[in-house]
Structure formats: C-alpha cells, structure tokens
Motif scaffolding. Structure first.
Motif, PDB file in Angstrom:
ATOM      1  N   GLY A  85      42.252  48.279  34.394  1.00 61.17           N
ATOM      2  CA  GLY A  85      42.640  48.824  35.705  1.00 61.17           C
ATOM      3  C   GLY A  85      41.453  48.818  36.644  1.00 61.17           C
ATOM      4  N   ARG A  86      41.732  48.770  37.965  1.00 58.92           N
ATOM      5  CA  ARG A  86      40.657  48.680  38.955  1.00 58.92           C
ATOM      6  C   ARG A  86      39.658  49.831  38.785  1.00 58.92           C
ATOM      7  NH1 ARG A  86      41.144  44.891  42.928  1.00 58.92           N
ATOM      8  NH2 ARG A  86      38.882  45.063  42.738  1.00 58.92           N
ATOM      9  N   GLY A  87      38.404  49.489  38.887  1.00 57.53           N
ATOM     10  CA  GLY A  87      37.357  50.506  38.686  1.00 57.53           C
ATOM     11  C   GLY A  87      37.075  50.771  37.215  1.00 57.53           C
ATOM     12  N   GLY A  88      37.628  49.920  36.329  1.00 51.32           N
ATOM     13  CA  GLY A  88      37.584  50.184  34.890  1.00 51.32           C
ATOM     14  C   GLY A  88      36.213  50.097  34.240  1.00 51.32           C
ATOM     15  N   SER A  89      35.219  49.531  34.936  1.00 52.95           N
ATOM     16  CA  SER A  89      33.883  49.474  34.332  1.00 52.95           C
ATOM     17  C   SER A  89      33.315  50.871  34.115  1.00 52.95           C
ATOM     18  CB  SER A  89      32.917  48.683  35.224  1.00 52.95           C
ATOM     19  OG  SER A  89      33.374  47.366  35.360  1.00 52.95           O
ATOM     20  N   ASP A  90      33.720  51.813  34.976  1.00 56.44           N
ATOM     21  CA  ASP A  90      33.265  53.203  34.780  1.00 56.44           C
ATOM     22  C   ASP A  90      33.711  53.684  33.401  1.00 56.44           C
ATOM     23  OD1 ASP A  90      32.417  53.221  37.449  1.00 56.44           O
ATOM     24  OD2 ASP A  90      34.329  54.013  38.174  1.00 56.44           O
ATOM     25  N   THR A  91      34.960  53.342  33.059  1.00 51.62           N
ATOM     26  CA  THR A  91      35.516  53.811  31.785  1.00 51.62           C
ATOM     27  C   THR A  91      34.850  53.110  30.603  1.00 51.62           C
ATOM     28  OG1 THR A  91      37.558  54.300  32.934  1.00 51.62           O
ATOM     29  CG2 THR A  91      37.689  54.177  30.539  1.00 51.62           C
ATOM     30  N   THR A  93      34.239  39.845  43.700  1.00 51.78           N
ATOM     31  CA  THR A  93      34.795  38.794  42.844  1.00 51.78           C
ATOM     32  C   THR A  93      36.211  39.119  42.345  1.00 51.78           C
ATOM     33  OG1 THR A  93      32.594  38.220  42.081  1.00 51.78           O
ATOM     34  CG2 THR A  93      34.419  37.499  40.697  1.00 51.78           C
ATOM     35  N   THR A  94      36.421  40.369  41.903  1.00 49.47           N
ATOM     36  CA  THR A  94      37.737  40.706  41.340  1.00 49.47           C
ATOM     37  C   THR A  94      38.833  40.550  42.403  1.00 49.47           C
ATOM     38  OG1 THR A  94      36.596  42.249  39.889  1.00 49.47           O
ATOM     39  CG2 THR A  94      38.997  42.439  39.984  1.00 49.47           C
ATOM     40  N   ASP A  95      38.524  40.977  43.646  1.00 53.59           N
ATOM     41  CA  ASP A  95      39.508  40.808  44.730  1.00 53.59           C
ATOM     42  C   ASP A  95      39.795  39.323  44.956  1.00 53.59           C
ATOM     43  OD1 ASP A  95      39.736  43.514  45.340  1.00 53.59           O
ATOM     44  OD2 ASP A  95      37.965  43.466  46.628  1.00 53.59           O
ATOM     45  N   GLY A 152      31.876  45.085  31.794  1.00 56.40           N
ATOM     46  CA  GLY A 152      32.755  46.219  32.056  1.00 56.40           C
ATOM     47  C   GLY A 152      34.192  45.773  32.207  1.00 56.40           C
ATOM     48  N   PHE A 153      35.131  46.742  32.214  1.00 55.40           N
ATOM     49  CA  PHE A 153      36.501  46.511  32.690  1.00 55.40           C
ATOM     50  C   PHE A 153      37.377  45.742  31.721  1.00 55.40           C
ATOM     51  CE2 PHE A 153      38.802  43.530  35.900  1.00 55.40           C
ATOM     52  CZ  PHE A 153      39.810  44.416  36.222  1.00 55.40           C
ATOM     53  N   GLN A 154      36.810  45.271  30.579  1.00 54.34           N
ATOM     54  CA  GLN A 154      37.607  44.420  29.701  1.00 54.34           C
ATOM     55  C   GLN A 154      37.570  44.886  28.247  1.00 54.34           C
ATOM     56  OE1 GLN A 154      35.158  40.744  28.422  1.00 54.34           O
ATOM     57  NE2 GLN A 154      34.978  40.823  30.631  1.00 54.34           N
ATOM     58  N   ILE A 206      28.068  46.272  33.410  1.00 58.33           N
ATOM     59  CA  ILE A 206      28.174  45.900  34.830  1.00 58.33           C
ATOM     60  C   ILE A 206      29.542  45.359  35.188  1.00 58.33           C
ATOM     61  CG2 ILE A 206      25.775  45.628  35.573  1.00 58.33           C
ATOM     62  CD1 ILE A 206      25.979  42.728  35.066  1.00 58.33           C
ATOM     63  N   SER A 207      29.814  45.473  36.511  1.00 59.68           N
ATOM     64  CA  SER A 207      31.054  44.960  37.100  1.00 59.68           C
ATOM     65  C   SER A 207      30.827  43.516  37.530  1.00 59.68           C
ATOM     66  CB  SER A 207      31.403  45.761  38.349  1.00 59.68           C
ATOM     67  OG  SER A 207      31.616  47.096  38.037  1.00 59.68           O
ATOM     68  N   ALA A 208      31.900  42.917  38.006  1.00 59.58           N
ATOM     69  CA  ALA A 208      31.813  41.567  38.565  1.00 59.58           C
ATOM     70  C   ALA A 208      31.015  41.607  39.872  1.00 59.58           C
ATOM     71  CB  ALA A 208      33.212  41.043  38.819  1.00 59.58           C
ATOM     72  N   LEU A 209      30.395  40.489  40.225  1.00 62.61           N
ATOM     73  CA  LEU A 209      29.569  40.438  41.428  1.00 62.61           C
ATOM     74  C   LEU A 209      30.398  40.707  42.684  1.00 62.61           C
ATOM     75  CD1 LEU A 209      27.430  37.184  40.894  1.00 62.61           C
ATOM     76  CD2 LEU A 209      27.261  39.375  39.739  1.00 62.61           C
ATOM     77  N   GLY A 217      35.195  37.524  35.753  1.00 61.74           N
ATOM     78  CA  GLY A 217      34.238  38.051  36.737  1.00 61.74           C
ATOM     79  C   GLY A 217      33.064  38.720  36.052  1.00 61.74           C
ATOM     80  N   GLU A 218      33.364  39.600  35.119  1.00 57.61           N
ATOM     81  CA  GLU A 218      32.312  40.363  34.433  1.00 57.61           C
ATOM     82  C   GLU A 218      31.517  39.480  33.476  1.00 57.61           C
ATOM     83  OE1 GLU A 218      34.934  41.867  35.656  1.00 57.61           O
ATOM     84  OE2 GLU A 218      34.164  43.754  36.444  1.00 57.61           O
ATOM     85  N   GLN A 219      32.135  38.400  33.002  1.00 53.20           N
ATOM     86  CA  GLN A 219      31.410  37.527  32.075  1.00 53.20           C
ATOM     87  C   GLN A 219      30.276  36.792  32.803  1.00 53.20           C
ATOM     88  OE1 GLN A 219      34.054  35.533  29.398  1.00 53.20           O
ATOM     89  NE2 GLN A 219      32.426  34.271  28.539  1.00 53.20           N
TER      90      GLN A 219
HETATM   91  N1  ASP Z   1      35.518  44.512  38.666  1.00 55.37           N
HETATM   92  C1  ASP Z   1      36.555  45.508  38.439  1.00 55.37           C
HETATM   93  C2  ASP Z   1      37.154  45.963  39.769  1.00 55.37           C
HETATM   94  O1  ASP Z   1      36.756  45.487  40.805  1.00 55.37           O
HETATM   95  C3  ASP Z   1      36.100  46.668  37.620  1.00 55.37           C
HETATM   96  C4  ASP Z   1      35.056  47.542  38.268  1.00 55.37           C
HETATM   97  O2  ASP Z   1      34.404  47.160  39.234  1.00 55.37           O
HETATM   98  O3  ASP Z   1      34.879  48.663  37.790  1.00 55.37           O
HETATM   99  O4  ASP Z   1      38.051  46.786  39.768  1.00 55.37           O
END
Ligand code: ASP
Ligand code: ADP
Ligand code: MG
Length: 410
Positions: free
Chosen positions: A149-155, A46-48, A135-137, A40-43, A73-75
């Motif tokens: 990188g942004r959106g990294g939880s997908d990866t 949160t990252t912004d 995710g993302f870390q 999962i990503s941050a709530l 965030g993800e923790q």
């Molecule tokens: N939380 C991170 C972001 O906002 C990673 C993700 O959502 O995939 O970019």
C-alpha cells in the motif's frame, strides 16, 4: 553496539546528489559504531510514474502485475544507495523484500506483513555490512511479489525494527517531524516533540500521510520507538512512544485532513430493523472499508443513509449499494466525490468539554457547512466540501492557537 533502522522516503532520494547525501548519513551512523539497516523508497515520484504507465495500458491492471511493476521502483533505489556507500569505502549489500523473507498475505497492492524471517540481514550485519532493504514490498508463501500500500516503506522499516530488536526506527523525510497540521498547508504549524502511539494512530488514520497507518499499528503492537526527522539536517524530530512515556498529555495535538474519500448516499430507504445490517454486511463482504456513517431523521418511516469510503472503492460501493437498495425498495444511490474530511486529534479532549463546540464554531465563523460528524475518544472528524477543506484546517488550527504548539492541560 546498537542496531538502528533508518528509512528514507522518496523525496530524500529524488536524485543522485540526494542519494549520495543519504549514503553519507548512513556511513556517519555506522562510524559512530552502530549496526545499520536502511530501508528506502523508490526515487522521487517513481511509484506515481509506474502507476501512470500501468493505467496508460489498462484501465484495470491485474493487481498481481501491478505489484510486479511497482516493486521495481525500490529495487532501483537500493542498488544505487549500496553503490554510493561502496564509493565511500564501506561495505554494503542491498536486498529485495523477498530476499530478506518479508512474508505477506496475498492481498496484492495492499498486502499485510505476516512475519519477517530476516536471516540474511543478520548474517550480513555479522559480517560488518550495512544492509539496505527495498521498502514497500514483500513476498507470499507461494513466492508471489506483493506491495504494502502507498507509503508502505514506513511499515517495512518498523517491521524490520521489531523483528531485529532495533533500538530505534528513524523515519527520515522532507519535513522536520510530525506537525500540528500539514506544514505545506499551514506554514505556521509547529513540530510536535512527542506523540503517543494512540495520538499518532489517529493522526495517520485521518490523513497525516507522514507515516503510513499500518507502520504505527506495528510500532504500537511491538513497542518500537519511532523518530520522525528531516533527511536534510541533524535536528531532533518527533518521537512516537508509549503513552506513559509522553510526559504531559496534550488536549489537542493537531488538525489533519483527508481528500481521498467519497460519500455514497442510499436515498429513501424504509426505516426498519435490518436495513443498515444488510447494506453494511454486503459492503464488508466485498472487502470495502467504510469510514463515516450517518442516518437521517426518518419521515413517514423512510430515511436516507450516507457513508464514506476511499475514492478508489466508491464505484464498487455504489454498485453494491444499488443492488441492496433495489432489494430494500430504496429509491436510489448517489455518489459525491467533492467531499473532504477535517479532523482534530488530541488524547486529552475526552475529559475536556467544549472541544467539539469550539471546532464547529471555527467552521461556522467561515460559513463552512458540516455534512457529517464522527467522534472517537481522542478525535473529532467533520466532512465538508473539498474546496473548503484547506480553509477549514487553517481556521481550526488558529482557533485552538496551535501556532504556539500543542495545547496542554492547564
Ligand atoms: N514508493 C512507495 C509509494 O510511493 C512506498 C513508499 O514510498 O513508502 O507509496
Ligand atoms: P516520504 O516520501 O518521506 O515518505 P511523505 O510524502 O510520505 O514522505 O510524507 C511526508 C509529507 O507528509 C510531508 O511532506 C507533508 O506534506 C505531509 N504531511 C501531512 N500531514 C503532516 C503532518 N501533520 N506533519 C508532517 N507532515 C505532514
Ligand atoms: Mg511516505
């Protein structure tokens, strides 16, 4: 018993009700007899918010410290989801990227995954637990925390699916799948049932943020099947599969747009061999990714060269270009951040003449000026003024009749 990796994005875990909803879906998958690994990503945003916090302290926060901050965030979200699953009477365990051995290089804020050790995940699965991974870390071999990188939880999700040999990597998000254009911008856009890795790569590379580009590269390299679907209902989404499995080949799959780039122009450079080489060598050595390039017609043996880079790299690219321009005897460098890129993607367009003409006609009919053009075998991109890009997306979408779905070969 098969193994499923599920990834839930920030909007799907924006508040406690939504976290409980995700917990119910995860438990339902477990109760069907699957082993489940959840990323999962941050709530919510949160990252912004963490990024804003950093920038309110420092104009240029050190990249290592940014990663330290952003990874928190993800923790938070993994721990809360684990608690929600326990509430439903199932056994779950949350892990950070470091704890599952997600090893990356040391490029802070855009690290690349080198390998996934994953032993702790397999042990926990064997004990019957639902495994939840931040995710993302990741972590470097020197034990430094990194982000992808942004959106990294997908990866993260696709990398885990590849490492664990999962049957499918399900990406749950706030839209029903991958659409013929961003559904927020084009309400009549249609969900695409199946896309090949190549088509999805071009869509992600040209701005369809629904999947991070690197996650699609990973999926293609390791043959991971991705299912992008809604976190709010059970319906089928979009399957991303090898080309031979996508039954019919579409001529046109979708229209994408990107607002994150800026245009740098080096004016009045001498038109002789080696000029482009020295400019782009200097940019490459500074690790700056250049997207589109255009060199104008030469007059009196002088010309100008324009190129696009991500906005966050524009200042650095301009500074490097100024140094090179001075050496080459060019007259100056300008930066224009009022641009946007609109792209048309489709695997069949290479054997179908007239697609580019039709795209340019759609823009011409609205009086939208094209400033740069680039093509690949399955994509055409145009740079236009940023304030016209939404209109451009809609015009091209309607010109190709994409409101009826992807365009197949007759
Ligand atoms: N939380 C991170 C972001 O906002 C990673 C993700 O959502 O995939 O970019
Ligand atoms: P998540 O938080 O689940 O990772 P993202 O915001 O990263 O979600 O990605 C989903 C968003 O991608 C959608 O809300 C949508 O606005 C945007 N998007 C852009 N282009 C497309 C497209 N072609 N198809 C679907 N969604 C798209
Ligand atoms: Mg995302």
């Amino acid at each position: 018993m098969s193994l499923v990796v599920q990834k839930y994005g920030g909007t799907s875990v924006a508040d406690t009700e939504k976290i409980k909803n995700v917990a119910r879906r995860v438990v339902a998958t477990r109760e069907k007899g699957h082993q489940v690994v959840v990323v999962i990503s941050a709530l919510g945003d949160t990252t912004d918010r963490l990024l804003e916090l950093a920038h309110s302290i420092s104009r240029r926060p050190p990249a290592r410290e940014l990663d330290m901050l952003l990874s928190t965030g993800e923790q938070i979200s993994v721990a809360l989801l684990s608690m929600a699953i326990h509430e439903l009477g199932h056994d779950a365990i949350s892990f950070t990227g470091a704890q599952v051995g997600l090893i990356t290089d040391s490029t802070h804020t855009k690290a690349k995954i080198l390998r996934v050790e994953g032993g702790s995940i397999e042990d926990s699965l064997r004990q019957g637990k639902i495994v939840i991974v931040a995710g993302f870390q990741g972590v470097t071999v020197d034990n430094q925390i990194t982000t992808l990188g942004r959106g990294g939880s997908d990866t993260t999700a696709v990398a885990l699916a590849a490492a664990l040999g999962a049957e499918v990597c399900e990406i749950y998000t706030d839209v029903d799948g991958v659409f013929t254009a961003d559904p927020r911008l084009v309400p009549e856009a249609r969900k695409i049932p199946r896309l090949s890795y190549e088509e999805m790569l071009e869509m992600a590379a040209t701005g369809a943020k629904v999947l991070q580009l690197r996650s699609v590269e990973f999926a293609r390299n390791y043959g991971v099947v991705i299912h992008v679907r809604s976190s709010f209902h059970e319906g089928e989404g979009t399957w991303i599969v090898p080309a031979e499995e996508s039954m019919e080949r579409a001529i046109i799959s979708g229209v994408t747009h990107e607002l994150g780039e800026a245009k740098v122009t080096v004016q009045d450079v001498p038109d002789r061999p080696g000029v482009a080489a020295s400019l782009f060598r200097a940019l490459a050595d500074a690790n700056i990714n250049v997207d589109m390039i255009i060199q104008n017609v030469s007059e009196d043996n002088r010309t100008s060269i324009s190129f696009t880079v991500m906005k966050e790299d524009a200042e650095k690219a301009a500074q490097i270009s100024r140094e090179v321009a001075e050496r080459l005897g060019a007259s100056g460098v300008t930066v224009d951040d009022g641009i946007a890129k609109v792209s048309l993607v489709g695997a069949g367009m290479k054997t179908h003449p007239g697609v580019a003409a039709q795209m340019f006609e759609a823009l011409a009919e609205r009086g939208i000026n094209i400033e740069m053009i680039s093509t690949s075998t399955i994509k055409i991109s145009c740079v236009v003024r940023a304030d016209r890009v939404e209109e451009a997306v809609r015009a091209i979408h309607s010109k190709f009749g994409l409101e009826k779905g992807v365009v197949f070969r007759e």
